[in-house]
Scaffold this active site. Structure first.
Site, mmCIF file in Angstrom:
data_model
loop_
_atom_site.group_PDB
_atom_site.id
_atom_site.type_symbol
_atom_site.label_atom_id
_atom_site.label_comp_id
_atom_site.label_asym_id
_atom_site.label_seq_id
_atom_site.Cartn_x
_atom_site.Cartn_y
_atom_site.Cartn_z
ATOM 1 N N VAL A 1 -5.226 15.149 -7.487
ATOM 2 C CA VAL A 1 -5.014 16.395 -7.584
ATOM 3 C C VAL A 1 -3.185 16.675 -8.042
ATOM 4 C CG1 VAL A 1 -4.641 18.611 -6.437
ATOM 5 C CG2 VAL A 1 -6.896 17.070 -6.053
ATOM 6 N N HIS B 1 -0.320 5.782 18.590
ATOM 7 C CA HIS B 1 -0.732 5.549 17.046
ATOM 8 C C HIS B 1 -1.489 6.815 16.645
ATOM 9 C CE1 HIS B 1 0.330 1.113 17.580
ATOM 10 N NE2 HIS B 1 0.384 1.577 18.740
ATOM 11 N N HIS C 1 3.872 5.279 10.613
ATOM 12 C CA HIS C 1 3.216 6.544 11.247
ATOM 13 C C HIS C 1 3.872 7.562 10.945
ATOM 14 C CE1 HIS C 1 1.677 4.047 15.068
ATOM 15 N NE2 HIS C 1 1.266 3.594 13.781
ATOM 16 N N THR D 1 -6.059 5.652 5.134
ATOM 17 C CA THR D 1 -5.359 4.688 5.962
ATOM 18 C C THR D 1 -5.997 4.118 7.091
ATOM 19 O OG1 THR D 1 -3.384 5.854 5.283
ATOM 20 C CG2 THR D 1 -2.870 4.263 7.161
HETATM 21 C C1 LIG Z 1 -0.352 -0.271 8.221
HETATM 22 C C2 LIG Z 1 -0.692 0.605 9.004
HETATM 23 C C3 LIG Z 1 -1.279 0.381 10.141
HETATM 24 C C4 LIG Z 1 -1.377 1.270 11.092
HETATM 25 N N1 LIG Z 1 -1.828 1.003 12.264
HETATM 26 C C5 LIG Z 1 -2.538 2.246 13.170
HETATM 27 C C6 LIG Z 1 -3.242 1.953 14.213
HETATM 28 O O1 LIG Z 1 -3.562 0.684 14.505
HETATM 29 N N2 LIG Z 1 -3.779 3.106 14.904
HETATM 30 C C7 LIG Z 1 -3.515 4.242 14.579
HETATM 31 O O2 LIG Z 1 -4.040 5.115 15.123
HETATM 32 N N3 LIG Z 1 -2.814 4.452 13.447
HETATM 33 C C8 LIG Z 1 -2.363 3.662 12.753
HETATM 34 N N4 LIG Z 1 -1.563 3.714 11.533
HETATM 35 C C9 LIG Z 1 -1.461 5.325 11.110
HETATM 36 C C10 LIG Z 1 -2.667 5.942 10.932
HETATM 37 O O3 LIG Z 1 -3.628 5.132 10.215
HETATM 38 C C11 LIG Z 1 -2.511 7.077 10.017
HETATM 39 O O4 LIG Z 1 -1.194 7.938 10.652
HETATM 40 C C12 LIG Z 1 -3.551 8.258 9.597
HETATM 41 O O5 LIG Z 1 -4.594 7.346 9.302
HETATM 42 C C13 LIG Z 1 -3.062 9.162 8.681
HETATM 43 O O6 LIG Z 1 -4.200 9.940 8.239
HETATM 44 P P1 LIG Z 1 -4.085 11.033 7.133
HETATM 45 O O7 LIG Z 1 -5.623 11.726 6.952
HETATM 46 O O8 LIG Z 1 -3.110 11.872 7.525
HETATM 47 O O9 LIG Z 1 -3.660 10.304 5.896
HETATM 48 P P2 LIG Z 1 -4.599 9.326 4.955
HETATM 49 O O10 LIG Z 1 -5.657 8.682 5.845
HETATM 50 O O11 LIG Z 1 -3.472 8.328 4.345
HETATM 51 O O12 LIG Z 1 -5.518 9.918 3.876
HETATM 52 C C14 LIG Z 1 -4.688 10.406 2.813
HETATM 53 C C15 LIG Z 1 -5.621 10.300 1.581
HETATM 54 O O13 LIG Z 1 -5.295 11.263 0.698
HETATM 55 C C16 LIG Z 1 -5.340 10.742 -0.557
HETATM 56 N N5 LIG Z 1 -4.394 11.307 -1.705
HETATM 57 C C17 LIG Z 1 -3.001 11.257 -1.355
HETATM 58 N N6 LIG Z 1 -2.321 12.194 -2.533
HETATM 59 C C18 LIG Z 1 -3.705 12.614 -2.914
HETATM 60 C C19 LIG Z 1 -3.771 13.608 -4.146
HETATM 61 N N7 LIG Z 1 -2.675 13.991 -4.796
HETATM 62 N N8 LIG Z 1 -5.044 13.725 -4.800
HETATM 63 C C20 LIG Z 1 -6.329 13.260 -4.311
HETATM 64 N N9 LIG Z 1 -6.127 12.481 -3.281
HETATM 65 C C21 LIG Z 1 -4.971 12.157 -2.774
HETATM 66 C C22 LIG Z 1 -4.825 9.403 -0.291
HETATM 67 O O14 LIG Z 1 -5.266 8.625 -1.375
HETATM 68 C C23 LIG Z 1 -5.555 9.109 1.013
HETATM 69 O O15 LIG Z 1 -6.752 8.363 0.847
HETATM 70 C C24 LIG Z 1 -1.314 2.986 10.669
HETATM 71 C C25 LIG Z 1 -0.704 3.179 9.295
HETATM 72 C C26 LIG Z 1 -0.497 2.148 8.683
HETATM 73 C C27 LIG Z 1 -0.040 2.328 7.086
#
Ligand SMILES: Cc1cc2nc3c(=O)[nH]c(=O)nc-3n(C[C@H](O)[C@H](O)[C@H](O)COP(=O)(O)OP(=O)(O)OC[C@H]3O[C@@H](n4cnc5c(N)ncnc54)[C@H](O)[C@@H]3O)c2cc1C
Length: 582
Positions: free
Chosen positions: A237, A562, A519, A100
């Site tokens: 996975v 955020h 979020h 994301t």
């Molecule tokens: C439109 C939008 C705007 C946002 N704006 C902001 C902002 O301006 N500032 C901010 O701080 N936050 C923002 N957020 C929130 C923030 O970006 C996210 O909360 C954060 O990036 C999530 O990080 P993560 O590592 O938990 O998950 P992610 O970054 O979503 O990573 C999870 C990854 O796991 C992969 N995956 C999932 N299941 C599997 C599987 N079974 N096998 C292999 N791979 C898999 C996915 O493809 C993905 O790439 C926003 C979110 C969105 C959707």
């Protein structure tokens, strides 16, 4: 130019790795870098989406448009939400290396020290502000306030505050906020008061490119050089391989995982793990994968015919999101981002400015430039700042002072609603009024045992009536600001605005217009098992050895900011726990 050194499934299959990271998103890229730095451990990072490194994916404003067909976004609908009269909301997330962080709104925000002090006072050992501040500092390279207390300048993840405000209504709103007794405060200053408007830090690098965690932590140069690091993309996975440690015990250990090509379910692969598997698949993907693997509430798993390996009721039990309600106004098209659609000549000029003037102009910025964040009890019932405020009420280190509302100033229509003439005859300006500490929460459950089927996400939006209290204050504050703009003679015209300011009208406006802030968090909370926790204070999954979680799932409660900076902090912390234990 050689392409990104991603490994095929055939080349990783049947092999063993010390650490396997599931999900190469915001957190996963950080962890893969940190665990493989010293060349001692073999590390495998598995990401479901592709490597995306187009020109458009680097331009801040363009890459934030997740509705564009080329955006590496997945979208699906929540289940019907009783708190919204049965309406479903669109959920969005990233599916690419970088996750994301490849498409989000670029805001870099950490929340206040009181946030983490609250975690600590609730029993989360090692997560108070005094523990996490240096971890935030470690990841970042802050280009604007480098040298300020608590801001890092040596990390790989760049951010900056762009001072130039392009859109007139944004400037008028920050002026109006100041005139209402809401002073300017420096973004992410740990000692700033909890009442203020700020120009926001954004993950934009020196070249005015989006600085996502793949480009910051796992650039091609690093992945090519590190022989102990394998990155495999386009691989999903499907379940974890969990076994009893010995035949006589019921203690479980993860020994590997099953995976498939994301676009081809015919062939199954297996990889083995020597030390630990770390789930970084995001608040939706991580809980989905645990459930698919038989770790979760017994009753739910049994209904789907999934053998229960570990009854862990907290998995998916506490899905949270910030609740946002937009108030929309018509403005002259030149005062909104919609001018890029409605005025092709201006769009071309902006494009050339970005290309030839070192990223200058609208394209080199984030959508949301400024906001107000505050604790709603600092406002009276009309949305005005209270006359008498004790200094202690503004102390950001105190857990009971965590801000609970945000009003974002957006020079665009952030909804998927269509309005006649928008982007042609006029543009939109919106106040996105957001509850930062919602009491509402929902749950994530599997729709079936098929790993490719999206899970059933109940965001719980406005299911707790207490959330209407801060929301009303945020809406009234936004309406007061809009009046101030009109009083300056600025031509604001109603587009989607509550008819009056009675509680009943504001509440029904909120129900009709609430949207996800995207979020998602807290589906595998850090807490003890008896309090519906899924991981302990070192992010180990209760009852399954060799398994940790490091992503937005683990927040005990959704942070009042955020989420990407706290997610990166969690990943850094996880790397420290793992490397310390060697
Ligand atoms: C439109 C939008 C705007 C946002 N704006 C902001 C902002 O301006 N500032 C901010 O701080 N936050 C923002 N957020 C929130 C923030 O970006 C996210 O909360 C954060 O990036 C999530 O990080 P993560 O590592 O938990 O998950 P992610 O970054 O979503 O990573 C999870 C990854 O796991 C992969 N995956 C999932 N299941 C599997 C599987 N079974 N096998 C292999 N791979 C898999 C996915 O493809 C993905 O790439 C926003 C979110 C969105 C959707």
């Amino acid at each position: 130019m050689c392409s990104y050194p991603s490994k095929s499934l055939n080349s990783i299959a049947s092999k063993s790795y010390d650490y396997i990271i599931v999900g190469g998103g915001t957190a996963g890229c950080v962890l893969a870098d940190r665990l493989s730095t010293h060349g001692v451990n073999s590390v495998l990072l598995i990401e479901r989406g592709p490597v995306v490194d187009s020109w458009a994916s680097r331009v801040p404003l363009i890459s934030s448009n997740f509705q564009d067909a080329k955006s590496p976004a997945y979208t699906f609908n929540s289940v019907p939400l009783p708190g919204l009269g049965g309406r479903s909301l669109a959920l969005v997330g990233g599916k690419a290396l970088g996750g994301t962080s490849k498409l989000n709104g670029l805001i870099y925000s950490r929340s206040v020290p009181g946030e983490y002090n609250a975690w600590e006072s609730d029993g989360r050992v090692g997560w108070g502000w005094k523990h996490v501040e240096r971890v935030f500092e470690k990841s970042e390279n802050c280009l604007s306030f480098g040298g300020s207390p608590g801001r890092g300048t040596h990390g790989p993840w760049q951010n900056q505050t762009i001072e130039e405000i392009h859109f007139k209504p944004v400037q008028l709103n920050v002026d109006a906020a100041s005139s209402m007794g809401i002073p300017q405060s420096k973004s992410n200053d740990p000692d700033a008061s909890v009442l203020g408007w700020s120009l926001l830090d954004a993950t934009i690098d020196q070249q005015k490119h989006r600085c996502s965690t793949d480009t910051a932590f796992l650039p091609k140069s690093i992945v090519s050089r590190r022989k102990n690091l394998s990155v495999s993309t386009g691989a999903i996975v499907t379940s974890l391989d969990i076994e009893p440690v010995t035949a006589e015990t019921d203690i479980l250990r993860v020994v590997g995982l099953h995976l498939e090509d994301d676009s081809d379910s015919k062939k199954r692969y297996h990889v083995s793990c020597v030390k630990e598997v770390i789930l970084c698949a995001g608040a939706i993907g991580t809980s989905q994968l645990l459930l698919l693997s038989g770790v979760g509430p017994q009753e739910h798993l049994t209904t789907l015919g999934i053998p229960v390996l570990k009854h862990l009721p907290g998995v998916g039990a506490h899905l949270q999101d910030h609740i946002s309600v937009p108030i929309l106004f018509k403005v002259p098209i030149t005062d909104s981002i919609e001018l890029l659609m409605g005025k092709p000549i201006t769009a071309i000029k902006e494009f050339l400015k970005y290309l030839f003037l070192n990223g200058k102009g609208i394209l080199g910025q984030q959508v949301q430039h400024a906001n107000i964040i505050l604790r709603s009890n600092l406002l009276d019932d009309h949305g005005q700042v209270r006359k008498h405020i004790d200094r202690s009420e503004l102390d950001s280190h105190l857990a009971h002072n965590i801000p609970d509302i945000e009003v974002m100033f957006l020079p665009v229509n952030p909804t998927d609603r269509k309005f006649d003439g928008l982007a042609k005859a006029y543009g939109a300006f919106s106040y996105l009024c957001t509850v930062l500490k919602p009491k509402s929460f929902g749950s994530l459950r599997l729709a079936s045992s098929d790993p490719r089927q999206q899970p059933l996400c109940d965001l719980g939006t406005l299911s707790d009536p207490e959330d209407f209290l801060p929301l009303r204050k945020a809406l009234r504050l936004a309406l007061l600001l809009s009046e101030k703009l009109r009083n300056t003679g600025y031509p604001l015209q109603d587009l989607s605005v509550p008819h009056d300011q009675s509680d009943a009208i504001l509440d029904s406006f909120a129900k009709e217009n609430a949207m996800s802030t995207y979020h998602y968090s807290s589906t595998c909370r850090m807490d003890t098992e008896d309090r519906f926790g899924v991981v302990d204070d070192e992010l180990r999954v209760h009852g399954v050895a060799g398994l940790r979680i490091a992503d937005a799932s683990v927040f005990p409660q959704i942070p009042a900011c955020h989420l990407q900076a706290p997610v990166v902090m969690v990943a850094e912390r996880c790397a420290e726990f793992l490397l310390k234990s060697e």
